[in-house]
Design a protein around this motif. Sequence first.
Motif, PDB file in Angstrom:
ATOM      1  N   LYS A  76      -0.842 -19.350  -5.466  1.00 54.64           N
ATOM      2  CA  LYS A  76      -1.286 -19.505  -6.539  1.00 54.64           C
ATOM      3  C   LYS A  76      -2.100 -19.509  -7.321  1.00 54.64           C
ATOM      4  N   GLY A  77      -1.855 -17.417  -8.727  1.00 57.51           N
ATOM      5  CA  GLY A  77      -2.434 -17.454  -8.426  1.00 57.51           C
ATOM      6  C   GLY A  77      -3.879 -16.489  -7.561  1.00 57.51           C
ATOM      7  N   SER A  78      -3.383 -16.178  -6.694  1.00 54.83           N
ATOM      8  CA  SER A  78      -4.451 -15.502  -5.591  1.00 54.83           C
ATOM      9  C   SER A  78      -3.880 -14.281  -5.568  1.00 54.83           C
ATOM     10  N   MET A  79      -4.139 -13.427  -4.938  1.00 58.40           N
ATOM     11  CA  MET A  79      -4.683 -11.595  -5.268  1.00 58.40           C
ATOM     12  C   MET A  79      -5.104 -11.282  -4.100  1.00 58.40           C
ATOM     13  N   PHE A  80      -3.975 -10.218  -3.406  1.00 60.27           N
ATOM     14  CA  PHE A  80      -4.626  -9.551  -1.953  1.00 60.27           C
ATOM     15  C   PHE A  80      -4.387  -7.950  -1.960  1.00 60.27           C
ATOM     16  N   ARG A  81      -5.081  -7.301  -1.538  1.00 64.48           N
ATOM     17  CA  ARG A  81      -4.867  -5.721  -1.425  1.00 64.48           C
ATOM     18  C   ARG A  81      -4.406  -4.899  -0.069  1.00 64.48           C
ATOM     19  N   ILE A  82      -3.186  -3.844  -0.687  1.00 60.41           N
ATOM     20  CA  ILE A  82      -2.754  -3.369   0.798  1.00 60.41           C
ATOM     21  C   ILE A  82      -3.009  -2.190   0.822  1.00 60.41           C
ATOM     22  N   THR A  83      -3.530  -2.319   2.167  1.00 60.86           N
ATOM     23  CA  THR A  83      -3.928  -0.398   2.210  1.00 60.86           C
ATOM     24  C   THR A  83      -3.443   0.128   2.809  1.00 60.86           C
ATOM     25  N   PRO A  84      -2.564   1.545   2.795  1.00 61.23           N
ATOM     26  CA  PRO A  84      -1.375   2.148   3.427  1.00 61.23           C
ATOM     27  C   PRO A  84      -2.597   3.167   4.466  1.00 61.23           C
ATOM     28  N   LEU A  85      -2.112   3.243   5.588  1.00 69.96           N
ATOM     29  CA  LEU A  85      -3.006   3.518   6.346  1.00 69.96           C
ATOM     30  C   LEU A  85      -2.457   5.140   6.544  1.00 69.96           C
ATOM     31  N   SER A  86      -2.639   6.570   6.019  1.00 70.05           N
ATOM     32  CA  SER A  86      -1.323   7.653   6.694  1.00 70.05           C
ATOM     33  C   SER A  86      -2.009   8.010   8.085  1.00 70.05           C
TER      34      SER A  86
ATOM     35  N   GLY B  12      15.037  22.501  -1.112  1.00 72.63           N
ATOM     36  CA  GLY B  12      15.570  21.243  -1.053  1.00 72.63           C
ATOM     37  C   GLY B  12      15.222  20.460  -1.974  1.00 72.63           C
ATOM     38  N   LYS B  13      16.854  20.125  -2.432  1.00 70.70           N
ATOM     39  CA  LYS B  13      16.927  18.095  -2.946  1.00 70.70           C
ATOM     40  C   LYS B  13      16.852  17.593  -2.967  1.00 70.70           C
ATOM     41  N   LEU B  14      17.031  17.110  -1.325  1.00 67.47           N
ATOM     42  CA  LEU B  14      17.091  16.015  -1.222  1.00 67.47           C
ATOM     43  C   LEU B  14      15.923  15.189  -1.043  1.00 67.47           C
ATOM     44  N   TRP B  15      15.798  14.025  -1.090  1.00 65.71           N
ATOM     45  CA  TRP B  15      15.146  12.883  -0.770  1.00 65.71           C
ATOM     46  C   TRP B  15      15.361  12.342   0.391  1.00 65.71           C
ATOM     47  N   ASP B  16      13.373  11.762   1.207  1.00 66.37           N
ATOM     48  CA  ASP B  16      13.352  11.525   2.490  1.00 66.37           C
ATOM     49  C   ASP B  16      12.490  10.201   2.456  1.00 66.37           C
ATOM     50  N   PHE B  17      12.587   9.384   2.877  1.00 68.84           N
ATOM     51  CA  PHE B  17      12.007   8.041   3.219  1.00 68.84           C
ATOM     52  C   PHE B  17      11.682   7.751   4.322  1.00 68.84           C
ATOM     53  N   MET B  18      10.337   7.291   3.617  1.00 62.64           N
ATOM     54  CA  MET B  18       9.829   6.868   5.018  1.00 62.64           C
ATOM     55  C   MET B  18       8.972   5.512   5.000  1.00 62.64           C
ATOM     56  N   ASP B  19       7.956   5.002   6.162  1.00 61.02           N
ATOM     57  CA  ASP B  19       7.281   3.827   6.081  1.00 61.02           C
ATOM     58  C   ASP B  19       6.092   4.172   5.870  1.00 61.02           C
ATOM     59  N   LEU B  20       4.913   3.700   5.951  1.00 60.17           N
ATOM     60  CA  LEU B  20       3.860   3.766   5.904  1.00 60.17           C
ATOM     61  C   LEU B  20       3.189   3.241   6.306  1.00 60.17           C
ATOM     62  N   SER B  21       2.399   3.373   7.067  1.00 60.45           N
ATOM     63  CA  SER B  21       2.002   1.797   8.096  1.00 60.45           C
ATOM     64  C   SER B  21       0.313   0.890   6.954  1.00 60.45           C
ATOM     65  N   VAL B  22       0.577   0.015   7.393  1.00 62.56           N
ATOM     66  CA  VAL B  22      -0.238  -0.771   6.798  1.00 62.56           C
ATOM     67  C   VAL B  22      -1.051  -1.809   7.258  1.00 62.56           C
ATOM     68  N   SER B  23      -2.530  -2.249   6.416  1.00 63.15           N
ATOM     69  CA  SER B  23      -3.508  -3.186   7.294  1.00 63.15           C
ATOM     70  C   SER B  23      -3.329  -4.311   8.053  1.00 63.15           C
ATOM     71  N   ASP B  24      -2.355  -5.062   6.781  1.00 61.37           N
ATOM     72  CA  ASP B  24      -1.043  -6.251   6.724  1.00 61.37           C
ATOM     73  C   ASP B  24      -0.288  -5.792   6.322  1.00 61.37           C
ATOM     74  N   SER B  25       1.347  -6.214   7.108  1.00 63.76           N
ATOM     75  CA  SER B  25       2.458  -7.011   6.465  1.00 63.76           C
ATOM     76  C   SER B  25       3.216  -7.819   6.598  1.00 63.76           C
ATOM     77  N   GLU B  26       2.714  -9.082   6.358  1.00 58.95           N
ATOM     78  CA  GLU B  26       2.492 -10.038   6.755  1.00 58.95           C
ATOM     79  C   GLU B  26       1.623 -11.320   6.496  1.00 58.95           C
ATOM     80  N   TYR B  27       2.099 -11.856   4.989  1.00 58.16           N
ATOM     81  CA  TYR B  27       1.620 -12.873   4.990  1.00 58.16           C
ATOM     82  C   TYR B  27       1.545 -14.476   5.017  1.00 58.16           C
ATOM     83  N   PHE B  28       1.290 -15.153   5.497  1.00 55.09           N
ATOM     84  CA  PHE B  28       1.736 -16.911   5.591  1.00 55.09           C
ATOM     85  C   PHE B  28       2.097 -17.745   4.367  1.00 55.09           C
ATOM     86  N   ILE B  29       0.683 -17.484   3.725  1.00 54.64           N
ATOM     87  CA  ILE B  29       0.665 -17.683   2.251  1.00 54.64           C
ATOM     88  C   ILE B  29      -0.149 -16.730   1.294  1.00 54.64           C
ATOM     89  N   LEU B  30       0.285 -16.961   0.414  1.00 52.89           N
ATOM     90  CA  LEU B  30      -0.202 -16.086  -0.739  1.00 52.89           C
ATOM     91  C   LEU B  30      -0.459 -17.369  -1.548  1.00 52.89           C
TER      92      LEU B  30
END
Length: 205
Positions: free
Chosen positions: A107-117, A87-105
């Motif tokens: 200025k100048g800080s960095m965080f890492r997103i971990t996909p959890l297949s 087939g030629k169609l594209w399907d989309f799905m969400d991956l679970s992550v370690s954290d999906s919301e952050y109260f504050i980020l």
Amino acid sequence: MADVQSWVFLFLGLFGGFAVSIAFWWLINHYFVPNLEFSVEVSRSKVGFYKSGVRHQIAIKNCGQRDAYNVKLRVRLKIKDILNNGGKLWDFMDLSVSDSEYFILRKGSMFRITPLSQTTSGFSRPMFPSEIREKYEQGVLTLDDLFSNYEEMRMFIEVIATDRFSGGAKYFRSKEYSKRDIRNGVFKGRNHLSIHRQSKPSSRS
């Protein structure tokens, strides 16, 4: 003559007010909003706290002039021909992550997103091949398995962040990561653009 002057002043007043409104709108939507940047690659490291022994991460850094509040994100997969039947169609799905919301980020800080297949329940569906479903059930499914099974698969991140002062919110979307964008190593400090060699497997999440 007085009527002409009145019309001129009225026009200048209206034009001036319009120009100020445009300038204010531009400042709110271009300066007084967060400015988040994504890593150009996905890190792949060895860990002791996942059954698979592997962790993938994407880094996000606040490169703006202000703190970002109410940061919400999701990681999505884009898979072509999910049934592997030509087939030629594209399907989309969400991956679970370690954290999906952050109260504050900050200025100048960095965080890492971990996909959890391994915790994404969608991989138990019959549309996926048996080897994918089995690895999900065993809790060892990784992005490596998915990229190996689907040649035309991409992963991307969508983020919404809000500026505390102006209340201006902004939508961000990362590049579409492919198998070629995965590099062995880890992100260190606040550098979201470089992946460093891992000295030893991590024992904590």
